[in-house]
Design a protein around this motif. Structure first.
Motif, short mmCIF file in Angstrom:
data_model
loop_
_atom_site.label_atom_id
_atom_site.label_comp_id
_atom_site.label_asym_id
_atom_site.label_seq_id
_atom_site.Cartn_x
_atom_site.Cartn_y
_atom_site.Cartn_z
N MET A 158 0.83 -1.21 0.00
CA MET A 158 0.00 0.00 0.00
C MET A 158 0.87 1.26 0.00
O MET A 158 0.52 2.24 -0.65
CB MET A 158 -0.89 0.01 1.24
N VAL A 159 1.93 1.23 0.75
CA VAL A 159 2.85 2.39 0.84
C VAL A 159 4.24 1.88 0.47
O VAL A 159 4.98 1.39 1.32
CB VAL A 159 2.84 2.99 2.25
N PRO A 160 4.57 1.97 -0.84
CA PRO A 160 5.85 1.37 -1.29
C PRO A 160 7.07 2.23 -0.98
O PRO A 160 7.83 2.61 -1.86
CB PRO A 160 5.63 1.20 -2.80
N HIS A 161 7.21 2.54 0.30
CA HIS A 161 8.37 3.27 0.85
C HIS A 161 8.91 2.34 1.93
O HIS A 161 8.18 2.01 2.88
CB HIS A 161 7.87 4.62 1.42
N LEU A 162 10.15 1.93 1.77
CA LEU A 162 10.73 0.84 2.58
C LEU A 162 10.50 1.04 4.09
O LEU A 162 10.95 2.01 4.67
CB LEU A 162 12.23 0.75 2.28
N HIS A 163 9.79 0.09 4.69
CA HIS A 163 9.56 0.12 6.14
C HIS A 163 9.36 -1.31 6.64
O HIS A 163 8.89 -2.18 5.89
CB HIS A 163 8.36 1.00 6.51
N TRP A 164 9.71 -1.51 7.89
CA TRP A 164 9.60 -2.83 8.53
C TRP A 164 8.59 -2.79 9.66
O TRP A 164 8.54 -1.82 10.42
CB TRP A 164 10.97 -3.25 9.10
N HIS A 165 7.82 -3.87 9.79
CA HIS A 165 6.93 -4.07 10.92
C HIS A 165 7.63 -5.01 11.91
O HIS A 165 8.12 -6.07 11.49
CB HIS A 165 5.62 -4.73 10.49
N ILE A 166 7.65 -4.64 13.18
CA ILE A 166 8.19 -5.50 14.23
C ILE A 166 7.04 -5.71 15.23
O ILE A 166 6.62 -4.77 15.90
CB ILE A 166 9.42 -4.89 14.94
N ILE A 167 6.55 -6.95 15.30
CA ILE A 167 5.29 -7.22 16.00
C ILE A 167 5.49 -8.30 17.05
O ILE A 167 5.70 -9.47 16.71
CB ILE A 167 4.21 -7.68 15.00
N PRO A 168 5.43 -7.93 18.34
CA PRO A 168 5.47 -8.98 19.38
C PRO A 168 4.18 -9.79 19.31
O PRO A 168 3.09 -9.24 19.15
CB PRO A 168 5.54 -8.18 20.69
N ARG A 169 4.30 -11.09 19.45
CA ARG A 169 3.14 -11.99 19.36
C ARG A 169 3.05 -12.86 20.62
O ARG A 169 4.07 -13.24 21.21
CB ARG A 169 3.27 -12.90 18.12
N TRP A 170 1.81 -13.15 21.01
CA TRP A 170 1.56 -14.03 22.15
C TRP A 170 0.61 -15.15 21.71
O TRP A 170 -0.21 -14.94 20.80
CB TRP A 170 0.93 -13.25 23.30
N HIS A 171 0.72 -16.30 22.40
CA HIS A 171 -0.09 -17.45 22.00
C HIS A 171 -1.59 -17.17 22.07
O HIS A 171 -2.38 -17.82 21.38
CB HIS A 171 0.25 -18.67 22.86
N ASP A 172 -1.98 -16.22 22.93
CA ASP A 172 -3.42 -15.92 23.06
C ASP A 172 -3.78 -14.58 22.43
O ASP A 172 -4.82 -14.01 22.74
CB ASP A 172 -3.84 -15.95 24.54
#
Lengths: 147, 147
Positions: free
Chosen positions: A89-103
């Motif tokens: 959607m926004v083709p300007h280089l960026h990274w998502h860093i997403i903490p995840r939990w089992h619930d």
């Protein structure tokens, strides 16, 4: 030649609250009740893909992405970290860093898939100052360990 | 201490057709009619997160991920590349490298979201040998450009 930066929202504005930055990239917080700690790392200059960057810049960007990952792991102790650079959607280089939990709301699916449950278990988020300091410390440890 | 590698499918088996590998990581092809060129890069040893790797190993892994990206861009000319390291289901460090087109099945959503249209426009895939050679060339260019 079209100037792509004119219509690019990540060229026009920060894209969120900046928690750390240098001349090359900025770390933004993403406020999402389901995903405490969610951050983005945005390359300051407009490029589309990782392979558009010279190696030295790619390594710098990934060292920041990994410092954010390390900071979030030490502050929030998630079950998993998800990293992604999409930019459809926004083709300007960026990274998502997403903490995840089992619930959490989508586990074990990516957060872009259909939810697996109504909402995530509420969790405390990291304070901005604590996150900033943990990123600085993670960057220092990486550079200290390699020089 | 539980030996996590016993139950890990990416420790037990390759996880797909290997198109390139070295002692540290392997590049697999993912056969998906909607996503020609879809590859995975799997770290050979069992670790969970990027920040579990020392910097030198992280840089090696990302240089291979970016070589695969560069190879796919030169062979298939996609509109966008998506990169992701998720590992929620198989927590053994691996990267997805996914060429994207404006008319593919999920665009502009990630491929894990709900489809946007019934199917992608059929496209030719890269041959294994061509992909192998393009990865080798991209790695050589990266290393040649920086030594």
């Amino acid at each position: 030649m079209v100037d792509q930066t004119l219509n690019c929202e990540l060229c026009r504005e920060a894209g969120g609250e900046i928690v750390w930055q240098d001349d090359l990239c900025r770390v933004l917080r993403v406020r999402d009740a389901d995903y405490p700690g969610f951050c983005r790392v945005v390359w300051q200059r407009h490029v589309q893909e990782m392979s558009d960057l010279p190696g030295v810049d790619r390594r710098h960007l990934m060292s920041v992405v990994c410092a954010v990952e390390a900071a979030l792991r030490s502050l929030l102790r998630p079950d998993k970290i998800n990293l992604a650079s999409l930019g459809n959607m926004v083709p300007h280089l960026h990274w998502h860093i997403i903490p995840r939990w089992h619930d959490d709301r989508h586990f074990p699916q990516p957060i872009w898939a259909s939810p697996q449950r109504p909402a995530s278990t509420p969790r405390a988020d990291a304070r901005d100052a604590a996150l900033h300091d943990a990123i600085v410390q993670a960057l220092a440890e990486e550079h200290g360990g390699e020089l």
